[in-house]
Motif scaffolding. Structure first.
Motif, PDB file in Angstrom:
ATOM      1  N   LEU A  52       0.792  -1.129   0.032  1.00  0.00           N
ATOM      2  CA  LEU A  52      -0.091   0.081  -0.112  1.00  0.00           C
ATOM      3  C   LEU A  52       0.791   1.393   0.029  1.00  0.00           C
ATOM      4  N   GLY A  53       0.529   2.110  -0.686  1.00  0.00           N
ATOM      5  CA  GLY A  53       1.109   3.481  -0.845  1.00  0.00           C
ATOM      6  C   GLY A  53       0.440   4.471   0.050  1.00  0.00           C
ATOM      7  N   ASP A  54       1.113   5.673   0.720  1.00  0.00           N
ATOM      8  CA  ASP A  54       0.600   6.381   1.670  1.00  0.00           C
ATOM      9  C   ASP A  54      -0.541   7.156   0.838  1.00  0.00           C
ATOM     10  N   ASN A  55      -0.556   7.494  -0.491  1.00  0.00           N
ATOM     11  CA  ASN A  55      -1.640   8.396  -0.967  1.00  0.00           C
ATOM     12  C   ASN A  55      -2.405   7.386  -1.804  1.00  0.00           C
ATOM     13  N   VAL A  58      -4.063   7.930  -5.749  1.00  0.00           N
ATOM     14  CA  VAL A  58      -3.285   8.126  -6.974  1.00  0.00           C
ATOM     15  C   VAL A  58      -1.766   7.163  -6.808  1.00  0.00           C
ATOM     16  N   SER A  59      -2.061   6.344  -5.795  1.00  0.00           N
ATOM     17  CA  SER A  59      -0.847   5.142  -5.719  1.00  0.00           C
ATOM     18  C   SER A  59      -1.069   3.916  -6.676  1.00  0.00           C
ATOM     19  N   PHE A  60      -0.214   3.513  -7.230  1.00  0.00           N
ATOM     20  CA  PHE A  60      -0.155   2.262  -8.020  1.00  0.00           C
ATOM     21  C   PHE A  60       0.039   1.063  -6.841  1.00  0.00           C
ATOM     22  N   ASP A  61      -0.775   0.262  -6.239  1.00  0.00           N
ATOM     23  CA  ASP A  61      -0.374  -0.569  -5.314  1.00  0.00           C
ATOM     24  C   ASP A  61      -1.807  -1.784  -5.289  1.00  0.00           C
ATOM     25  N   SER A  62      -1.554  -2.507  -4.190  1.00  0.00           N
ATOM     26  CA  SER A  62      -2.608  -3.702  -4.148  1.00  0.00           C
ATOM     27  C   SER A  62      -4.030  -3.190  -4.110  1.00  0.00           C
ATOM     28  N   ARG A  63      -4.207  -1.963  -3.932  1.00  0.00           N
ATOM     29  CA  ARG A  63      -5.838  -1.739  -3.909  1.00  0.00           C
ATOM     30  C   ARG A  63      -6.214  -1.821  -5.551  1.00  0.00           C
ATOM     31  N   ASP A  64      -5.410  -1.457  -6.453  1.00  0.00           N
ATOM     32  CA  ASP A  64      -5.660  -1.513  -7.710  1.00  0.00           C
ATOM     33  C   ASP A  64      -5.503  -3.018  -8.295  1.00  0.00           C
ATOM     34  N   VAL A  65      -4.304  -3.727  -8.032  1.00  0.00           N
ATOM     35  CA  VAL A  65      -4.034  -4.859  -8.705  1.00  0.00           C
ATOM     36  C   VAL A  65      -3.829  -5.955  -7.889  1.00  0.00           C
TER      37      VAL A  65
END
Length: 87
Positions: A52-55, A58-65
């Motif tokens: 997980l990114g802090d923002n 706009v962060s490309f992280d596990s929330r997306d993929v």
């Protein structure tokens, strides 16, 4: 099969700076990671991590993929968060 970035999903990217939110064997954080809400397993599978990114907006992280391959993570523990803390 659960969603995941896979090696191809992260190969062409420069460095990503993220927080490891769940390691293999940890409970799947469905409540914080929308892409894992429907994951069939109860625990993060071997060889995968949740990042997980802090923002979050706009962060490309596990929330997306979903899961990221553990073998693509290079990291250093700066501080450990207490179990049960939220990001």
């Amino acid at each position: 099969m659960a969603p995941g970035a896979g090696t191809a999903g992260v190969r062409g990217r420069d460095w990503l700076i993220k927080r490891v939110a769940a390691l293999p064997g940890d409970p799947v954080p469905r409540d914080r990671v929308r892409s894992l809400a429907g994951a069939p397993e109860q625990r993060v599978p071997p060889g995968k991590v949740v990042l997980l990114g802090d923002n979050g907006r706009v962060s490309f992280d596990s929330r997306d993929v979903g899961y990221f391959p553990l073998d693509r993570v290079l990291g250093t523990v700066v501080t450990r968060s207490p179990r049960g803390s939220s990001f």
